[in-house]
Each structure stands twice: as C-alpha cells, then as structure tokens.
Scaffold this active site. Structure first.
Site, PDB file in Angstrom:
ATOM      1  N   GLY A  54       0.849  -1.187   0.000  1.00 42.73           N
ATOM      2  CA  GLY A  54       0.000   0.000   0.000  1.00 42.73           C
ATOM      3  C   GLY A  54       0.880   1.231   0.000  1.00 42.73           C
ATOM      4  O   GLY A  54       2.048   1.159   0.377  1.00 42.73           O
ATOM      5  N   CYS A  81       5.448  -6.142   1.481  1.00 40.60           N
ATOM      6  CA  CYS A  81       5.811  -4.717   1.470  1.00 40.60           C
ATOM      7  C   CYS A  81       5.170  -3.984   2.653  1.00 40.60           C
ATOM      8  O   CYS A  81       5.566  -4.182   3.782  1.00 40.60           O
ATOM      9  CB  CYS A  81       5.418  -4.134   0.118  1.00 40.60           C
ATOM     10  N   TYR A  82       4.118  -3.178   2.420  1.00 39.67           N
ATOM     11  CA  TYR A  82       3.441  -2.508   3.541  1.00 39.67           C
ATOM     12  C   TYR A  82       2.991  -3.538   4.584  1.00 39.67           C
ATOM     13  O   TYR A  82       3.003  -3.272   5.791  1.00 39.67           O
ATOM     14  CB  TYR A  82       2.234  -1.731   3.003  1.00 39.67           C
ATOM     15  N   HIS A 169       8.022  -7.298  -4.002  1.00 38.74           N
ATOM     16  CA  HIS A 169       6.731  -7.697  -4.588  1.00 38.74           C
ATOM     17  C   HIS A 169       6.865  -9.001  -5.378  1.00 38.74           C
ATOM     18  O   HIS A 169       7.369  -8.998  -6.490  1.00 38.74           O
ATOM     19  CB  HIS A 169       6.214  -6.594  -5.516  1.00 38.74           C
ATOM     20  N   GLU A 171       4.480 -10.613  -6.727  1.00 38.04           N
ATOM     21  CA  GLU A 171       3.396 -10.762  -7.707  1.00 38.04           C
ATOM     22  C   GLU A 171       3.715 -10.165  -9.071  1.00 38.04           C
ATOM     23  O   GLU A 171       3.057 -10.481 -10.048  1.00 38.04           O
ATOM     24  CB  GLU A 171       2.102 -10.136  -7.150  1.00 38.04           C
ATOM     25  N   SER A 223     -24.528  -7.986 -25.551  1.00 40.43           N
ATOM     26  CA  SER A 223     -23.959  -6.943 -26.405  1.00 40.43           C
ATOM     27  C   SER A 223     -23.088  -7.544 -27.496  1.00 40.43           C
ATOM     28  O   SER A 223     -22.704  -6.859 -28.430  1.00 40.43           O
ATOM     29  CB  SER A 223     -23.109  -5.998 -25.549  1.00 40.43           C
ATOM     30  N   ASP A 227     -17.988 -10.349 -21.904  1.00 38.98           N
ATOM     31  CA  ASP A 227     -18.609 -10.580 -20.602  1.00 38.98           C
ATOM     32  C   ASP A 227     -20.062 -11.035 -20.727  1.00 38.98           C
ATOM     33  O   ASP A 227     -20.458 -12.036 -20.129  1.00 38.98           O
ATOM     34  CB  ASP A 227     -18.541  -9.311 -19.738  1.00 38.98           C
ATOM     35  N   SER A 228     -20.847 -10.294 -21.517  1.00 40.04           N
ATOM     36  CA  SER A 228     -22.257 -10.688 -21.602  1.00 40.04           C
ATOM     37  C   SER A 228     -22.395 -12.011 -22.359  1.00 40.04           C
ATOM     38  O   SER A 228     -23.292 -12.806 -22.069  1.00 40.04           O
ATOM     39  CB  SER A 228     -23.107  -9.584 -22.228  1.00 40.04           C
ATOM     40  N   SER A 229     -21.501 -12.280 -23.288  1.00 38.41           N
ATOM     41  CA  SER A 229     -21.577 -13.546 -24.027  1.00 38.41           C
ATOM     42  C   SER A 229     -21.304 -14.729 -23.110  1.00 38.41           C
ATOM     43  O   SER A 229     -22.003 -15.739 -23.158  1.00 38.41           O
ATOM     44  CB  SER A 229     -20.559 -13.567 -25.169  1.00 38.41           C
ATOM     45  N   LYS A 369     -11.034 -10.690 -15.851  1.00 36.85           N
ATOM     46  CA  LYS A 369     -11.276 -10.798 -17.295  1.00 36.85           C
ATOM     47  C   LYS A 369     -10.617 -12.033 -17.915  1.00 36.85           C
ATOM     48  O   LYS A 369     -11.242 -12.737 -18.714  1.00 36.85           O
ATOM     49  CB  LYS A 369     -10.733  -9.534 -17.974  1.00 36.85           C
TER      50      LYS A 369
END
Ligand code: XMP
Length: 513
Positions: A54, A81-82, A169, A171, A223, A227-229, A369
């Site tokens: 952070g 880290c933080y 970090h 990640e 649409s 995402d909607s698919s 996503k």
C-alpha cells in the site's frame, strides 16, 4: 465452499495482481477491505491471509490498519511490502523511513534455505522492490531468512506461527520467481490443494444460478462483448429455456455484428434471443448532434428505453443477468494515490437504471477478465468472440467525429472491416489491445484514375495497453500498414486518404470521439 486465501487490501496498485497469481495456482482467492473485522474474516475460514502492499506509511496519522485480531486467527499470514511494516508495527518491531527509497530490481540472497517459501528456488534471485519505509528491527518471534543489498530483513519468518513477510513484490513480472514463492505459501504453508479450475467454477456457478433463480425467468442484455456472451452461455447451461437474451442493434455496430450474434447464440447454441433493431431510432436522435458528450447521453438513454420496452415484451422475467466482473465489485481502498479508485469511475456508462424491478444475477462477479475468457473457451464459445478486442458501448458513434449519419456509418463500417480482416490475417489482432478505424469528417482532394476526388479521411488507431488506462501506439510493419491503407482507399467508397495515429495515452485517449 472452496478453500480460500483472503487478501486484505491496503491500497496497493498490485492487489488484484496478487489475487490473479494465487488463482493461477488454482486456489480461490478473494480481496477484502483492510479493516474487515477479524470475526468476519474468520467466518470465511481462510486457509491463509495475505496483507497487501500500500502507498501509506504505517506511522502516518491516517494509515490503514487492520483489526489486530487477524494476528490471532491461527491462519498463516503473508505480509507483502506494507504488509511487512504492519508486522513490525503490531508485533513489536520497528519501522523507519528508509535512507533512500528502494525502487526497482534487487538481488535477493537466501540465508536459510529451509524456509518453506524458498522450496525449489535458487540461493539468489531477482526481486522487484518499491518501498520507502523499512523494517529496522524485526518483530518479536521473527527472524530474517533472506536479505537484499539494502535490507537485512528482506524476508522474515515466524515459522511457529506461520507468519511470513516479504519486503519486495512477488506478484509482479519483475520478480520472475515470485509466483513460486506465492505457490509455496498457498500450497506448502497454507496446505491448499489445486481445485480452483474454470471447470470447477462452471459447475459451482451452474448450481448457484439454479439455486438463486429456481423456476423463474431471466433476461440478459447481450452486447456481443466477452462478458455478456460468457454470462449468457453460463446461464443457458444452468437454466436453458428460462433465459431470454435481448440484443439491441443501435445502428452503430460493426459490419456483420448483428448477424454473427444471432448466428452464434440463436442458431448455434439455441439460446432464446430477441433481436431489437432500433437503428432508425438511434440514428434519428443522433441527427445533427456533434458534441461527443451529447452523443453518448442520447445513446445511453435510448438504449435504456429500447431495452426496457423489450423486457416488457418478454414479460414474465423476475431476474436480470449482468456480466459484472470482480474488478467492478471490489471496494477500492480510499487512499490517495490508489489508481484502482480512478479506474472504477471510468466509463461507467451504459448501465441500467436502478429502478428496474428485477433481482440481479451476476454469475461472473467473482472473476477477472482473463478468467472469464477461459470460462468462455471452456463453454465452447468461438475464439473470435472470446479473444475479441474491446469495443465501446456507444459503438461507431465515438469513432465518427462530428455528426453521425447513416452514410458515414457505412463508410466507417467498411473501413473497419478491412482493418480487422488484415489485422487477423497478419496475426496482429490478438497481440494488441485495440485496432480500429476512425472517420474524420474533413474532405481533401485526391485523384482516382483520371478523376479528381474530394473525400473523407480515415485515421488508423492501433494501441497496446494493459487496462485501457494508459496506452502506447503499436509500431506495425510498414507492409501491413500499406496493405490496409491501399485496401481502404481502393475498396471503401468515400475515402481517399488514410493517416496513422501515433499518439500515446495520456495525453491522447484511445477513442477519438
Ligand atoms: P479512452 O478513449 O477513454 O478509452 O482512452 C479507454 C478504453 O475504454 C473504451 N471505451 C468505452 N467502453 N463504453 C465502453 O464500454 C464507452 O463509452 C467507452 N468509451 C471508451 C475504449 O474503447 C478503450 O478500450
């Protein structure tokens, strides 16, 4: 409930990246606000907790601090880290502003190879640092197990309590072995299995949807986007005929888009689909409108009207499904300098009004996503759909400068088709964030055969980006640009000039509007 790791978010720009790395280890992982009470955390029965990084300083007056009860949950803890400074702050260590900010690559040297975080890792490897403060006295019960040039407490452990702290970090990609450290934490230290797969997610989501919806009917606004698919496919798998999708053609779609959505979902997957062709209404309302904000407002409002009218015609539905994703629901930590807060307010248009009397079904709201794409593949959606580039809700309207007319839409559609076709043909389409054509409503002189022309200009926009917030223009091979340009000028009536946009974002935006 799946085994889970909980990340407490102290406002790091990398919190979501940590979550994705953990999920890549096939372990479910959720992000919770930093001040979630320990008893609420205990109710989640986490196999381990991660304290994110952070931007704050632990001794700053408004520093985000966790419920001290988290140190007594008995679950393993990993401070990043933080998160390490928090160990120092709460458990009897000392944190001070570093002499110099440690930022960038560093070399980590392992001092105690028996530390379970280092299983299978070499004695020395590259790590990525980004911190100002540092630990100058280790917390009680801890000892250093690895060092860097600048820090004798780069990795600390309290093996008995299973508390671990990383000053760097793990990640980010600049810590190439970082994912193995995280895997050692979740599998080796927390004892998680590898059960969180997309197949597992689908099975669980199908059950949850059935339990939530029962015998009721569900409506989903499709649409044609990823995402909607994927949401449509998942709901269809769960409740079949109880799902009705509504697809609105706003007249601002790309070439063959309306047909392809009907082909894929209606004919191929046999999903109940209502096709609402509102082209005329949208284009009528857009007549003579040139202001970009006004265009967006008209499109947003008209969409809601058309969608609501369509839902009334469907009639009997109690639920509305939406393709909301995890990044939309994570409460961002209100700390200055946290870019997540900015991302959330961006382009939140096209949403539906709160007063629609539906209960919401949001089967993707736990996914990132890239996970949604994997679910889409697993459910058999075609690759072109799963991996397609983002396309804005207001469609071609934000790519036609000035007034949107049917004739201009037609020109841009034809140019766009060529761009997409050539990008796919050359393999570039799936390598970059976006590639599209923009219609500039200025005319210039050209010659075609023996004739003088006076036609529009097309600008090509090809950008690379991680999240749409920043972007760089892509240096495509000249041969490809030449081919696209030649084809547009030769094949698209009304265009006699093609330019290339070589601006980055910021200060330019991706769409021209
Ligand atoms: P800008 O143009 O702001 O775009 O650099 C950043 C990303 O957002 C997309 N975009 C939109 N997406 N509705 C959407 O769903 C919109 O109104 C909208 N406007 C821009 C754009 O394509 C890019 O990926």
């Amino acid at each position: 409930m799946s085994e889970q790791i909980v990340i407490l978010d102290f406002g790091s720009q990398y919190t979501q990246v940590i979550a994705r790395r953990i999920r890549e280890c096939k372990v479910f992982c959720s992000i919770q606000p930093f001040d979630t009470p320990a008893r609420e955390l205990a109710a989640l029965r986490p196999k381990g907790l991660i304290l994110s990084g952070g931007p704050a300083s632990v001794y700053a007056p408004k520093a985000p601090l966790p419920d001290p009860g988290i140190f007594k949950l008995g679950a393993p803890l990993l401070g990043i880290c933080y998160g390490v400074q928090l160990f120092g702050h709460f458990l009897g260590g000392k944190v001070e502003p570093g002499q110099k900010r440690e930022y960038g690559k560093g070399a980590l040297t392992v001092k105690d190879a028996t530390c379970p975080l280092f299983q299978g890792l070499p004695e020395s490897f590259q790590v990525w640092n980004s911190h100002g403060d540092k630990l100058t006295r280790q917390p009680r019960g801890f000892r250093p197990v690895a060092i860097t040039e600048n820090s004798e407490y780069a990795v600390i452990e309290n093996r008995a309590k299973r508390f671990y702290g990383l000053q760097f970090h793990p990640e980010v990609v600049h810590t190439p072995r970082g994912k193995e450290i995280l895997a050692n934490f979740v599998h080796g230290i927390c004892g998680c299995g590898s059960e969180w797969t997309m197949r597992h997610f689908i099975d669980q989501a199908v059950e949850e949807i059935r339990a939530q919806v029962g015998h009721e009917h569900v409506i989903l606004g499709l649409s044609g986007g990823v995402d909607s698919s994927v949401a449509a496919m998942l709901l269809h798998k769960a409740i079949g005929e109880q799902l009705t999708c509504i697809f609105v053609n706003n007249g601002l779609l790309r070439a063959r888009e309306a047909e392809s959505v009907q082909e894929v979902f209606g004919r191929n997957f046999q999903i109940k689909l209502r096709y609402e062709d509102a082209t005329e209404l949208f284009l009528r309302r857009l007549r003579k409108v040139t202001d970009p904000e006004k265009k967006r407002k008209i499109i947003g409002k008209t969409f809601i009207e058309v969608f609501q009218a369509a839902t009334r015609r469907v009639g009997h539905a109690k639920f509305l499904a939406q393709g909301t994703l995890y990044p939309d629901v994570i409460e961002s930590v209100p700390i200055a300098g946290n870019p997540a807060a900015l991302i959330k307010s961006h382009h939140n248009v096209g949403g539906l009004p709160k007063n629609m009397k539906f209960k919401l079904v949001e089967p993707l709201k736990g996914l990132f996503k890239d996970e949604v794409r994997r679910v889409g593949e697993e459910l058999g959606l075609p690759k072109e759909l799963v991996w397609r580039q983002p396309f804005p809700g207001p469609g071609l309207a934000v790519r036609i400068l000035g007034e949107v007319t049917p004739a201009r839409c037609e020109i841009l559609r034809n140019a766009d088709w060529i761009v997409v076709e050539e990008m796919k043909q050359s393999g570039w389409y799936y390598k970059i964030w976006q590639s599209f054509a923009v219609l500039l409503p200025v005319r210039s002189v050209g010659v075609m055969g023996d004739e003088r022309t006076y036609d529009y200009t097309i600008a090509l926009r090809m950008v690379d980006s991680q999240d749409g917030m920043t972007a760089d223009w892509v240096k495509l091979p000249y041969e490809l640009l030449e081919k696209i340009s030649n084809r547009i000028i030769n094949e698209v009536k009304g265009v006699n000039r093609v330019c290339l946009d070589i601006s980055s974002k910021p200060p330019a935006t991706i769409e021209w509007e």
